[in-house]
Scaffold this active site. Structure first.
Site, PDB file in Angstrom:
ATOM      1  N   SER A   1      -6.766 -77.776  33.028  1.00 38.77           N
ATOM      2  CA  SER A   1      -8.189 -77.576  33.370  1.00 38.77           C
ATOM      3  C   SER A   1      -7.771 -78.015  35.116  1.00 38.77           C
ATOM      4  CB  SER A   1      -9.400 -78.212  33.151  1.00 38.77           C
ATOM      5  OG  SER A   1     -10.220 -78.662  33.699  1.00 38.77           O
TER       6      SER A   1
ATOM      7  N   TYR B   1     -12.876 -86.511  32.010  1.00 33.59           N
ATOM      8  CA  TYR B   1     -12.206 -85.410  31.262  1.00 33.59           C
ATOM      9  C   TYR B   1     -10.373 -84.695  32.113  1.00 33.59           C
ATOM     10  CZ  TYR B   1     -11.431 -80.407  29.914  1.00 33.59           C
ATOM     11  OH  TYR B   1     -11.456 -79.946  29.107  1.00 33.59           O
TER      12      TYR B   1
END
Length: 232
Positions: A137, A150
């Site tokens: 990501s 995250y």
């Protein structure tokens, strides 16, 4: 007997994992798919037929990983591993100073420890001809406020991927950043917001397929590196 390519995809019941499974099976692959939601995975199996082997379970559970290792090993080989399963963390996303540490531990168990555990049994099955992909990501690169849990887990996954690539120079090991997509997890990151402007996961799958086909040197790649079909 004709060799049938076999993929193991975690988080295969929805989003990018499901879109990838559909695409691979349409190309004649066999897919071993796992996800926590058994009901969703069963629906995928009903849709995709005998080419999709559903193994519901939590990828953070060592017993479930042992089952995956046994099934994958029973085929004698793997051509592709995609560590796609991820945990976002609490929604709305908390700032790091307020992050519940028990929740952060779950994020790291899902996004870092479990992918490595899967790779530990999968790399010998992949050999020199297979491909391993960890879904990354941009939150692992950019310091977005509220994305510390995250994002830091994906940064750790990126570094883990890079080191595995250095330790196994004869194998193809990638981190792949698919960018923002219209998924349930992305919606959970922005509760109440309209994310309909994000691309559908199926539109991102061709870029990953190009990565698998072109097999550049091991490393971190983004969807933009393959949107024109040419690696950087």
């Amino acid at each position: 007997m004709t060799h049938r390519s076999t993929a193991l995809i975690t988080g295969a019941s929805a989003g990018f994992g499901l879109a990838l499974a559909r695409s691979l099976i349409a190309r004649g692959w066999r897919v071993i798919g796992t996800a926590r939601r058994a009901d969703r995975l069963e629906r995928v199996e009903s849709e995709l037929g005998e080419a999709f082997l559903a193994l519901p379970g939590d990828i953070t559970d060592p017993a479930h990983r042992a089952e995956l290792a046994e099934i994958a090993g029973g085929f004698g080989h793997l051509d592709l591993l995609v560590n796609n399963a991820s945990r976002l963390g609490p929604s709305p996303l908390p700032r790091l100073a307020d992050y519940p540490l028990n929740e952060l531990e779950l994020v790291y168990r899902t996004n870092v420890i479990a992918p490595l555990a899967v790779l530990q049994f999968a790399l010998p099955l992949l050999g020199a001809d297979g491909v391993a992909v960890n879904i990354s990501s941009d939150a692992g690169v950019e310091p977005y406020p509220d994305w510390g849990g995250y994002g830091s887990s994906k940064a750790a996954l990126d570094q883990l991927t890079a080191i595995l690539g250095a330790e196994h120079p004869d194998q193809s090991i990638y981190a792949f950043d698919p960018g923002d997509m219209r998924t349930e997890m992305h919606q959970a990151a922005f509760p109440g917001d309209d994310i309909s402007d994000r691309p559908e996961p199926a539109t991102v799958v061709p870029a990953l397929l190009r990565l698998i086909e072109q097999r550049p040197k091991s490393g971190r790649y983004t969807v933009a590196d393959f949107t024109a079909g040419v690696a950087r």
